[in-house]
Design a protein around this motif. Structure first.
Motif, PDB file in Angstrom:
ATOM      1  N   ASP A  88      -5.172  -3.837  -4.640  1.00 34.23           N
ATOM      2  CA  ASP A  88      -5.605  -3.220  -5.900  1.00 34.23           C
ATOM      3  C   ASP A  88      -6.927  -2.474  -5.731  1.00 34.23           C
ATOM      4  O   ASP A  88      -7.118  -1.398  -6.284  1.00 34.23           O
ATOM      5  CB  ASP A  88      -5.805  -4.292  -6.991  1.00 34.23           C
ATOM      6  CG  ASP A  88      -4.464  -4.754  -7.545  1.00 34.23           C
ATOM      7  OD1 ASP A  88      -3.443  -4.111  -7.232  1.00 34.23           O
ATOM      8  OD2 ASP A  88      -4.453  -5.770  -8.268  1.00 34.23           O
ATOM      9  N   ARG A  89      -7.833  -3.081  -4.984  1.00 37.18           N
ATOM     10  CA  ARG A  89      -9.139  -2.455  -4.781  1.00 37.18           C
ATOM     11  C   ARG A  89      -8.991  -1.103  -4.079  1.00 37.18           C
ATOM     12  O   ARG A  89      -9.584  -0.107  -4.484  1.00 37.18           O
ATOM     13  CB  ARG A  89     -10.034  -3.383  -3.962  1.00 37.18           C
ATOM     14  CG  ARG A  89     -11.461  -2.882  -3.778  1.00 37.18           C
ATOM     15  CD  ARG A  89     -12.292  -3.077  -5.035  1.00 37.18           C
ATOM     16  NE  ARG A  89     -12.421  -4.496  -5.331  1.00 37.18           N
ATOM     17  CZ  ARG A  89     -13.271  -5.302  -4.683  1.00 37.18           C
ATOM     18  NH1 ARG A  89     -14.100  -4.814  -3.794  1.00 37.18           N
ATOM     19  NH2 ARG A  89     -13.314  -6.578  -4.979  1.00 37.18           N
ATOM     20  N   ILE A  90      -8.155  -1.077  -3.045  1.00 37.05           N
ATOM     21  CA  ILE A  90      -7.938   0.179  -2.305  1.00 37.05           C
ATOM     22  C   ILE A  90      -7.304   1.232  -3.224  1.00 37.05           C
ATOM     23  O   ILE A  90      -7.716   2.401  -3.222  1.00 37.05           O
ATOM     24  CB  ILE A  90      -7.030  -0.072  -1.071  1.00 37.05           C
ATOM     25  CG1 ILE A  90      -7.685  -1.069  -0.105  1.00 37.05           C
ATOM     26  CG2 ILE A  90      -6.697   1.230  -0.359  1.00 37.05           C
ATOM     27  CD1 ILE A  90      -8.926  -0.545   0.579  1.00 37.05           C
ATOM     28  N   GLU A 128     -14.144 -11.542   0.948  1.00 38.78           N
ATOM     29  CA  GLU A 128     -12.866 -12.245   1.025  1.00 38.78           C
ATOM     30  C   GLU A 128     -12.187 -12.212  -0.326  1.00 38.78           C
ATOM     31  O   GLU A 128     -12.825 -12.474  -1.344  1.00 38.78           O
ATOM     32  CB  GLU A 128     -13.097 -13.689   1.471  1.00 38.78           C
ATOM     33  CG  GLU A 128     -13.607 -13.766   2.895  1.00 38.78           C
ATOM     34  CD  GLU A 128     -13.486 -15.165   3.485  1.00 38.78           C
ATOM     35  OE1 GLU A 128     -13.569 -16.144   2.719  1.00 38.78           O
ATOM     36  OE2 GLU A 128     -13.289 -15.254   4.712  1.00 38.78           O
ATOM     37  N   LEU A 129     -10.916 -11.875  -0.328  1.00 43.62           N
ATOM     38  CA  LEU A 129     -10.166 -11.850  -1.584  1.00 43.62           C
ATOM     39  C   LEU A 129      -8.681 -11.976  -1.280  1.00 43.62           C
ATOM     40  O   LEU A 129      -8.286 -11.926  -0.102  1.00 43.62           O
ATOM     41  CB  LEU A 129     -10.491 -10.593  -2.411  1.00 43.62           C
ATOM     42  CG  LEU A 129     -10.140  -9.189  -1.952  1.00 43.62           C
ATOM     43  CD1 LEU A 129     -10.774  -8.173  -2.881  1.00 43.62           C
ATOM     44  CD2 LEU A 129     -10.563  -8.875  -0.546  1.00 43.62           C
ATOM     45  N   LEU A 152     -11.795  -7.723   3.281  1.00 41.70           N
ATOM     46  CA  LEU A 152     -11.871  -6.281   3.035  1.00 41.70           C
ATOM     47  C   LEU A 152     -13.249  -5.809   3.480  1.00 41.70           C
ATOM     48  O   LEU A 152     -14.271  -6.323   3.017  1.00 41.70           O
ATOM     49  CB  LEU A 152     -11.663  -5.981   1.547  1.00 41.70           C
ATOM     50  CG  LEU A 152     -11.759  -4.508   1.133  1.00 41.70           C
ATOM     51  CD1 LEU A 152     -10.632  -3.688   1.747  1.00 41.70           C
ATOM     52  CD2 LEU A 152     -11.720  -4.382  -0.390  1.00 41.70           C
ATOM     53  N   THR A 153     -13.286  -4.832   4.401  1.00 43.25           N
ATOM     54  CA  THR A 153     -14.559  -4.407   4.978  1.00 43.25           C
ATOM     55  C   THR A 153     -14.766  -2.912   4.767  1.00 43.25           C
ATOM     56  O   THR A 153     -13.859  -2.113   4.994  1.00 43.25           O
ATOM     57  CB  THR A 153     -14.583  -4.701   6.489  1.00 43.25           C
ATOM     58  OG1 THR A 153     -14.249  -6.069   6.675  1.00 43.25           O
ATOM     59  CG2 THR A 153     -15.957  -4.428   7.092  1.00 43.25           C
ATOM     60  N   SER A 154     -15.972  -2.571   4.361  1.00 39.75           N
ATOM     61  CA  SER A 154     -16.354  -1.169   4.222  1.00 39.75           C
ATOM     62  C   SER A 154     -16.910  -0.689   5.556  1.00 39.75           C
ATOM     63  O   SER A 154     -17.843  -1.289   6.093  1.00 39.75           O
ATOM     64  CB  SER A 154     -17.418  -1.021   3.132  1.00 39.75           C
ATOM     65  OG  SER A 154     -18.175   0.154   3.356  1.00 39.75           O
ATOM     66  N   ARG A 155     -16.348   0.397   6.078  1.00 41.69           N
ATOM     67  CA  ARG A 155     -16.836   0.955   7.344  1.00 41.69           C
ATOM     68  C   ARG A 155     -18.271   1.448   7.187  1.00 41.69           C
ATOM     69  O   ARG A 155     -19.073   1.357   8.112  1.00 41.69           O
ATOM     70  CB  ARG A 155     -15.898   2.085   7.783  1.00 41.69           C
ATOM     71  CG  ARG A 155     -16.338   2.858   9.022  1.00 41.69           C
ATOM     72  CD  ARG A 155     -16.202   2.022  10.279  1.00 41.69           C
ATOM     73  NE  ARG A 155     -16.630   2.764  11.453  1.00 41.69           N
ATOM     74  CZ  ARG A 155     -17.888   2.834  11.886  1.00 41.69           C
ATOM     75  NH1 ARG A 155     -18.860   2.221  11.234  1.00 41.69           N
ATOM     76  NH2 ARG A 155     -18.189   3.515  12.976  1.00 41.69           N
ATOM     77  N   ARG A 156     -18.575   1.995   6.013  1.00 44.81           N
ATOM     78  CA  ARG A 156     -19.892   2.608   5.821  1.00 44.81           C
ATOM     79  C   ARG A 156     -20.999   1.555   5.752  1.00 44.81           C
ATOM     80  O   ARG A 156     -21.996   1.646   6.457  1.00 44.81           O
ATOM     81  CB  ARG A 156     -19.892   3.441   4.536  1.00 44.81           C
ATOM     82  CG  ARG A 156     -21.117   4.294   4.337  1.00 44.81           C
ATOM     83  CD  ARG A 156     -20.910   5.291   3.214  1.00 44.81           C
ATOM     84  NE  ARG A 156     -19.878   6.272   3.545  1.00 44.81           N
ATOM     85  CZ  ARG A 156     -20.102   7.360   4.279  1.00 44.81           C
ATOM     86  NH1 ARG A 156     -21.309   7.614   4.735  1.00 44.81           N
ATOM     87  NH2 ARG A 156     -19.128   8.188   4.553  1.00 44.81           N
ATOM     88  N   SER A 157     -20.801   0.525   4.905  1.00 47.67           N
ATOM     89  CA  SER A 157     -21.876  -0.470   4.728  1.00 47.67           C
ATOM     90  C   SER A 157     -21.729  -1.626   5.708  1.00 47.67           C
ATOM     91  O   SER A 157     -22.674  -2.372   5.931  1.00 47.67           O
ATOM     92  CB  SER A 157     -21.849  -1.018   3.300  1.00 47.67           C
ATOM     93  OG  SER A 157     -20.705  -1.849   3.131  1.00 47.67           O
ATOM     94  N   LEU A 164       0.839  -1.204   0.000  1.00 50.61           N
ATOM     95  CA  LEU A 164       0.000   0.000   0.000  1.00 50.61           C
ATOM     96  C   LEU A 164       0.871   1.250   0.000  1.00 50.61           C
ATOM     97  O   LEU A 164       0.627   2.206  -0.735  1.00 50.61           O
ATOM     98  CB  LEU A 164      -0.927   0.005   1.224  1.00 50.61           C
ATOM     99  CG  LEU A 164      -2.087  -1.003   1.179  1.00 50.61           C
ATOM    100  CD1 LEU A 164      -2.672  -1.218   2.576  1.00 50.61           C
ATOM    101  CD2 LEU A 164      -3.184  -0.515   0.213  1.00 50.61           C
ATOM    102  N   LYS A 165       1.920   1.247   0.828  1.00 44.56           N
ATOM    103  CA  LYS A 165       2.801   2.426   0.887  1.00 44.56           C
ATOM    104  C   LYS A 165       3.490   2.643  -0.453  1.00 44.56           C
ATOM    105  O   LYS A 165       3.640   3.785  -0.889  1.00 44.56           O
ATOM    106  CB  LYS A 165       3.846   2.264   1.997  1.00 44.56           C
ATOM    107  CG  LYS A 165       3.184   2.108   3.339  1.00 44.56           C
ATOM    108  CD  LYS A 165       3.639   2.910   4.496  1.00 44.56           C
ATOM    109  CE  LYS A 165       4.723   3.869   4.490  1.00 44.56           C
ATOM    110  NZ  LYS A 165       4.443   4.934   5.484  1.00 44.56           N
TER     111      LYS A 165
END
Ligand code: ATP
Ligand code: MG
Length: 446
Positions: free
Chosen positions: A436-438, A428-429, A418-423, A372-373
């Protein structure tokens, strides 16, 4: 950032002094610390959000052609005697004497000082139009500082000032500010409605306030609810094109939207009943056109095309930078904590290690963190030796929009979560796919 090395003093208990949710969560998430009534230190997490908000404000001001400056917080009283406001401003102005018994003040706003800069350096209409702005601390000795950074005494404001030859030019500057503000708030994930307002001590007739709807807001507002559906989106606006800029302003101001100060019951009644709303809002910005109110008494003039010296037409335009943190939280939270919009989040994504000390899990977290960095993202890796429940609770409280959870069970199947804070939804991936998604999500926000 690795959480084990960070400074994030979260509080377990609800602080008794906090009456509204944004204040409560800012204290609990270790973002601010009160030092005196309405005066705060910004702790690392709070400072990061403040800086992100500032950055968006800078980018949008400069996109509109406005030029940054920085003026001092301390001002000489004499400038304010010239405009007549030294006596008018009242007890909100913090007045100080220096060791030579000279009257000073901590600036509550900067019309006088910017006019002084202008008159010292600008002489000709050829140097216009000119709009200068700053992001600087202000002090107003509010009667009732409250709600944390929402109504502070010391607070951070973007204040901008336009100088124009004619009223028409200055009204274009006003409109330019309106459009740039709409874009600024949208980038922060906010719906801020421009509402016709009253001008107060700044003066002038033309003024709009920008309000974020929230039940805890201090302003009473009346509006046609179809106004909340309007979006600027990604459209490219040519800020030099007067008709185009005016067109956007008309689009956003033709539906009824007013604060109680300018509310007109008869006009309001004309809105179809299903769309009529009376609610509360938080003022996150205000724009003013006030003509020659300061330029005339202070001698801010230019030589016009016909060789005659005339006072310039001015306006001033403010955004409550520190108040915006509170407004965003009021508009975006749940009972577990803050939910930051991607545009302003302090960290882009949290990484939760479910089994600290387990070789494979630690290594997978490290890989994700580094990947990510390497993509220019800013992750927060919870590498503390804590129970999973405690880690989830802190992540939910501080409100990062995305979380990657890594544990031995998932890794055995080659997946992370991978979890969405909003929803609250999880997926799982593979670790690579999560990274990549981020990357993809944030590409739209930077
Ligand atoms: P208010 O009506 O809330 O007292 P104002 O109209 O006096 O605000 P302006 O002079 O328009 O404030 O200042 C520009 C912006 O600065 C406001 O729209 C608001 O977002 C922010 N602001 C004003 N006062 C405070 C304060 N005491 N604490 C935090 N932000 C503030
Ligand atoms: Mg105001």
């Amino acid at each position: 950032m690795r959480l084990s090395r960070y400074f994030l003093p979260v509080l377990k208990e609800n602080p008794a002094e906090a009456q509204i949710v944004s204040h409560r969560y800012m204290l609990r998430a270790g973002m601010i610390k009160q030092q005196a009534a309405g005066i705060y230190s910004w702790l690392p997490l709070g400072l990061k959000v403040l800086r992100r908000i500032e950055q968006i404000v800078h980018e949008e001001q400069q996109r509109a052609g406005h030029i940054p400056v920085l003026m001092p917080t301390m001002q000489p009283a004499d400038l304010w005697r010239e405009s007549g406001r030294y006596d008018d401003y009242g007890a909100e102005m913090l007045r100080i004497k220096d060791r030579h018994e000279r009257d000073m003040l901590f600036g509550p706003t900067n019309e006088e000082m910017i006019t002084d800069i202008f008159r010292a350096h600008v002489n000709s209409y050829k140097d216009l139009p000119l709009t200068l702005y700053q992001i600087q601390w202000k002090f107003r000795d509010e009667v009732r500082p409250r709600f944390g950074v929402m109504r502070g005494r010391e607070f951070l404001m973007k204040d901008g000032y336009n100088f124009d030859l004619t009223k028409d030019d200055a009204l274009h500057a006003y409109n330019r500010h309106m459009v740039s503000y709409l874009r600024t708030y949208e980038r922060m994930g906010l719906t801020a409605i421009p509402m016709r307002a009253a001008s107060g001590p700044i003066g002038g007739d033309n003024t709009h306030e920008f309000l974020v709807l929230a039940s805890t807001g201090e302003s009473e507002v009346f509006y046609d609810d179809r106004v909340t559906a309007l979006k600027l989106g990604n459209r490219e606006v040519d800020f030099d094109n007067r008709d185009e800029v005016l067109g956007v302003c008309n689009e956003f101001t033709s539906l009824y939207a007013r604060t109680d100060e300018t509310h007109d019951a008869a006009l309001f009644e004309q809105i179809p009943e299903a769309h009529r709303r009376n609610a509360r809002g938080i003022e996150v910005g205000q724009i003013f056109y006030f003509g020659t109110k300061y330029s005339e008494p202070m001698g801010a003039t230019v030589v016009g095309p016909d060789g005659v010296r005339v006072p310039v037409h001015m306006g001033s335009h403010g955004i409550g930078v520190s108040r915006l943190l509170g407004a965003i939280i009021e508009a975006s939270h749940d009972d577990k904590g803050i939910i930051w919009p991607e545009g302003v989040t302090p960290f882009d994504v949290g990484i939760v290690n479910l089994k600290q000390g387990d070789g494979a899990t630690d290594a997978a977290c490290e890989d994700i963190y580094k990947a990510l960095k390497a993509k220019g993202l800013d992750p927060l890796y919870d590498d503390r030796d804590e129970r999973a429940g405690a880690k989830f609770a802190s992540m939910d409280l501080i409100g990062l929009p995305w979380r990657i959870t890594v544990g031995p069970r998932g890794l055995a199947n080659g997946v992370v979560e991978l979890t969405s804070r909003r929803s609250g939804e999880s997926e799982e991936l593979s670790a690579e796919a999560a990274v990549d998604r981020i990357v993809h999500i944030y590409a739209a926000h930077r």
